[in-house]
Design an enzyme around this catalytic site. Structure first.
Site, PDB file in Angstrom:
ATOM      1  N   SER A   1       0.834  -1.212   0.000  1.00 28.05           N
ATOM      2  CA  SER A   1       0.000   0.000   0.000  1.00 28.05           C
ATOM      3  C   SER A   1       0.865   1.257   0.000  1.00 28.05           C
ATOM      4  CB  SER A   1      -0.886   0.023   1.250  1.00 28.05           C
ATOM      5  OG  SER A   1      -1.491   1.293   1.376  1.00 28.05           O
TER       6      SER A   1
ATOM      7  N   ALA B   1     -19.672  -3.147 -12.620  1.00 25.57           N
ATOM      8  CA  ALA B   1     -20.801  -2.913 -11.712  1.00 25.57           C
ATOM      9  C   ALA B   1     -20.529  -3.540 -10.348  1.00 25.57           C
ATOM     10  CB  ALA B   1     -22.081  -3.471 -12.329  1.00 25.57           C
ATOM     11  N   GLY B   2     -19.253  -3.597  -9.956  1.00 25.72           N
ATOM     12  CA  GLY B   2     -18.880  -4.133  -8.649  1.00 25.72           C
ATOM     13  C   GLY B   2     -18.786  -3.023  -7.612  1.00 25.72           C
TER      14      GLY B   2
ATOM     15  N   HIS C   1     -24.814  -8.447 -17.201  1.00 27.57           N
ATOM     16  CA  HIS C   1     -25.662  -7.274 -17.419  1.00 27.57           C
ATOM     17  C   HIS C   1     -26.637  -7.020 -16.262  1.00 27.57           C
ATOM     18  CE1 HIS C   1     -27.796  -4.133 -19.387  1.00 27.57           C
ATOM     19  NE2 HIS C   1     -28.898  -4.835 -19.543  1.00 27.57           N
TER      20      HIS C   1
ATOM     21  N   LYS D   1     -13.741  -3.344   2.976  1.00 21.58           N
ATOM     22  CA  LYS D   1     -14.574  -2.131   2.924  1.00 21.58           C
ATOM     23  C   LYS D   1     -16.052  -2.397   3.246  1.00 21.58           C
ATOM     24  CE  LYS D   1     -11.830   0.273  -0.604  1.00 21.58           C
ATOM     25  NZ  LYS D   1     -11.891   1.085  -1.818  1.00 21.58           N
TER      26      LYS D   1
ATOM     27  N   SER E   1      -0.453   4.109   0.942  1.00 15.39           N
ATOM     28  CA  SER E   1      -1.094   5.057   1.862  1.00 15.39           C
ATOM     29  C   SER E   1      -0.141   5.603   2.929  1.00 15.39           C
ATOM     30  CB  SER E   1      -2.322   4.415   2.511  1.00 15.39           C
ATOM     31  OG  SER E   1      -3.318   4.228   1.532  1.00 15.39           O
TER      32      SER E   1
HETATM   33  P1  ATR Z   1     -14.531  -4.262  -7.262  1.00 11.18           P
HETATM   34  O1  ATR Z   1     -14.975  -4.158  -5.835  1.00 11.18           O
HETATM   35  O2  ATR Z   1     -13.086  -3.934  -7.505  1.00 11.18           O
HETATM   36  O3  ATR Z   1     -15.447  -3.544  -8.197  1.00 11.18           O
HETATM   37  P2  ATR Z   1     -15.799  -6.757  -7.900  1.00 11.18           P
HETATM   38  O4  ATR Z   1     -16.996  -6.417  -7.080  1.00 11.18           O
HETATM   39  O5  ATR Z   1     -15.260  -8.149  -7.908  1.00 11.18           O
HETATM   40  O6  ATR Z   1     -14.564  -5.845  -7.570  1.00 11.18           O
HETATM   41  O7  ATR Z   1     -16.150  -6.339  -9.411  1.00 11.18           O
HETATM   42  C1  ATR Z   1     -15.280  -6.530 -10.463  1.00 11.18           C
HETATM   43  C2  ATR Z   1     -15.914  -5.935 -11.717  1.00 11.18           C
HETATM   44  O8  ATR Z   1     -15.015  -6.142 -12.827  1.00 11.18           O
HETATM   45  C3  ATR Z   1     -17.218  -6.589 -12.111  1.00 11.18           C
HETATM   46  O9  ATR Z   1     -18.040  -5.618 -12.706  1.00 11.18           O
HETATM   47  C4  ATR Z   1     -16.752  -7.645 -13.126  1.00 11.18           C
HETATM   48  O10 ATR Z   1     -17.746  -8.040 -14.016  1.00 11.18           O
HETATM   49  P3  ATR Z   1     -18.820  -9.189 -13.598  1.00 11.18           P
HETATM   50  O11 ATR Z   1     -19.817  -8.530 -12.706  1.00 11.18           O
HETATM   51  O12 ATR Z   1     -19.389  -9.652 -14.870  1.00 11.18           O
HETATM   52  O13 ATR Z   1     -18.015 -10.247 -12.881  1.00 11.18           O
HETATM   53  C5  ATR Z   1     -15.694  -6.861 -13.833  1.00 11.18           C
HETATM   54  N1  ATR Z   1     -14.695  -7.694 -14.538  1.00 11.18           N
HETATM   55  C6  ATR Z   1     -13.720  -8.456 -13.989  1.00 11.18           C
HETATM   56  N2  ATR Z   1     -12.973  -9.050 -14.953  1.00 11.18           N
HETATM   57  C7  ATR Z   1     -13.516  -8.661 -16.140  1.00 11.18           C
HETATM   58  C8  ATR Z   1     -13.203  -8.934 -17.502  1.00 11.18           C
HETATM   59  N3  ATR Z   1     -12.179  -9.735 -17.840  1.00 11.18           N
HETATM   60  N4  ATR Z   1     -13.961  -8.349 -18.460  1.00 11.18           N
HETATM   61  C9  ATR Z   1     -14.998  -7.536 -18.123  1.00 11.18           C
HETATM   62  N5  ATR Z   1     -15.332  -7.241 -16.849  1.00 11.18           N
HETATM   63  C10 ATR Z   1     -14.615  -7.793 -15.872  1.00 11.18           C
END
Ligand code: ATR
Length: 273
Positions: A14, A127-128, A153, A65, A16
Site C-alpha cells: 500500500s 458494476a462491482g 448485465h 470495505k 497510503s
Molecule cells: P470491485 O470491488 O473492484 O469492483 P468486484 O466487485 O469483484 O470488484 O467487481 C469486479 C468488476 O469487474 C465486475 O463488474 C466484473 O464483471 P462481472 O460482474 O461480470 O463479474 C468486472 N470484470 C472483472 N474481470 C472482467 C473482464 N475480464 N472483463 C470484463 N469485466 C470484468
C-alpha cells in the site's frame, strides 16, 4: 502521537503510509501512519483493538470495505450510498464514523485533469464495489447521461435502478453501447489479469477521455488499448489514490493537504517518472 493506519489484505504494498506521511509533513501535523494486515476473519477484532488502544482513524481497503460498513457506529451519507467504508474517524465523543472518499477522489482527479463532467455523456465499465463507490459523486456533477455496462448485465441493471433517483443513469450491454461518449471510466478489475473489458474500438475517438481506476508502473492493459485506438487523454487511478487520501486526511485533521507535489513524489517512488 496520533495514530492512523490502513487495514487491508494484502496491504504490504500500500502507498497510503507514503502519501499520508507526506501530507502530515506538508501540513505540519504530528501523526504516524502504519499498516495492518489482519486475517480475513479477524478484521473486526483488529479494528476494535486499534481504537481501544488509542487509534484516531484508519483507512480500509480490499477486502474489508464492506465489512467496515457494518462495524462503524454511524455512516456519512456518501458511505451509505457506496455501501462501503474506506475511512473511519474516531470523533471527539467516541463515535466511530464511517465515510467513503473514493468517489470524491475520482471526481477531484478528473477535474484536476481538466475533464468536464457537467452535461457530458459518461460510460462506466463494471458494476462491482468500485463502480458503486463512485456513482453518487459522479451523478452529483450533473452529467447528461451515465451509462453502466457490465459483463454480467443484470448487475448493471440493478445498480442503475438503485441510483436512478440521483440522476440520469441507465444500463446497456457491451454489445448495445452506442457512442459518442466524452468519458469512459474503467472500474472493472480486468486490468489486474491483463484482460480487457469487451468494448468496441469504434467507441474510442481522439477527443474522448479515458480513466482506468487501476494503476501500475506502466500503462494498464485498458489504457494501452485505448491509446492504440486513438485516445489522446488517458489517466490511471494513481491520482484517485492520492485524492481519496487527501479527502480522508481532511476528514481526520480538518485541514486539506495539497496533492500535486505528493502525486509527483509518488510517481517517482513507483518509478513512473
Ligand atoms: P470491485 O470491488 O473492484 O469492483 P468486484 O466487485 O469483484 O470488484 O467487481 C469486479 C468488476 O469487474 C465486475 O463488474 C466484473 O464483471 P462481472 O460482474 O461480470 O463479474 C468486472 N470484470 C472483472 N474481470 C472482467 C473482464 N475480464 N472483463 C470484463 N469485466 C470484468
Amino acid at each position: 502521537m496520533d495514530r492512523y493506519l490502513v487495514f487491508g489484505h494484502p496491504v504490504r504494498h500500500s502507498k497510503s503510509p507514503f502519501i499520508h506521511t507526506l501530507f502530515a509533513r506538508q501540513t505540519q501535523q504530528e501523526l504516524e501512519y502504519g499498516l495492518a494486515e489482519p486475517a480475513v476473519d479477524e478484521f473486526a477484532h483488529a479494528l476494535r483493538t486499534f481504537f481501544d488502544q488509542g487509534g484516531k482513524g484508519c483507512n480500509v481497503t480490499v477486502p474489508f470495505k464492506e465489512q467496515a460498513f457494518t462495524l462503524v457506529d454511524c455512516l456519512s451519507p456518501r458511505a451509505k450510498r457506496a455501501g462501503a467504508v474506506n475511512t473511519i474517524k474516531l470523533t471527539d465523543d467516541g463515535v466511530l464514523l464511517g465515510d467513503n472518499t473514493d468517489g470524491a477522489g475520482l471526481v477531484a482527479d478528473l477535474k484536476s485533469h481538466g475533464v468536464t463532467l457537467a452535461d457530458s455523456r459518461i460510460l462506466l465499465l463494471g458494476a462491482g464495489g468500485a463502480a458503486r463507490g463512485v456513482l453518487a459523486p459522479l451523478l452529483a456533477e450533473l452529467p447528461s447521461e451515465l451509462v453502466i455496462a457490465n459483463r454480467t448485465h443484470t448487475k448493471a441493471q440493478l445498480l442503475a435502478a438503485e441510483f436512478h433517483d440521483l440522476g440520469p443513469v441507465t444500463s446497456q450491454t457491451y454489445e448495445q453501447l452506442a457512442g459518442p461518449f466524452e468519458l469512459v471510466i474503467n472500474s472493472t478489475s480486468a486490468s489486474l489479469q491483463g484482460a480487457l473489458p469487451p468494448l468496441a474500438p469504434a467507441l474510442i475517438h481522439t477527443d474522448i477521455a479515458i480513466y482506468d481506476m487501476m494503476y501500475g508502473a506502466s500503462d494498464t492493459a485498458f489504457i494501452s488499448w485505448a491509446k492504440q485506438h486513438g485516445a489522446r487523454q488517458t489517466m490511471d487511478g494513481l491520482g484517485m489514490l492520492v485524492e481519496q487520501a487527501a479527502e480522508a486526511f481532511t476528514v481526520w485533521r480538518g485541514i486539506r493537504p495539497g496533492t500535486k507535489q505528493v502525486s509527483r513524489e509518488l510517481k517517482r517512488n513507483l518509478g513512473v517518472i
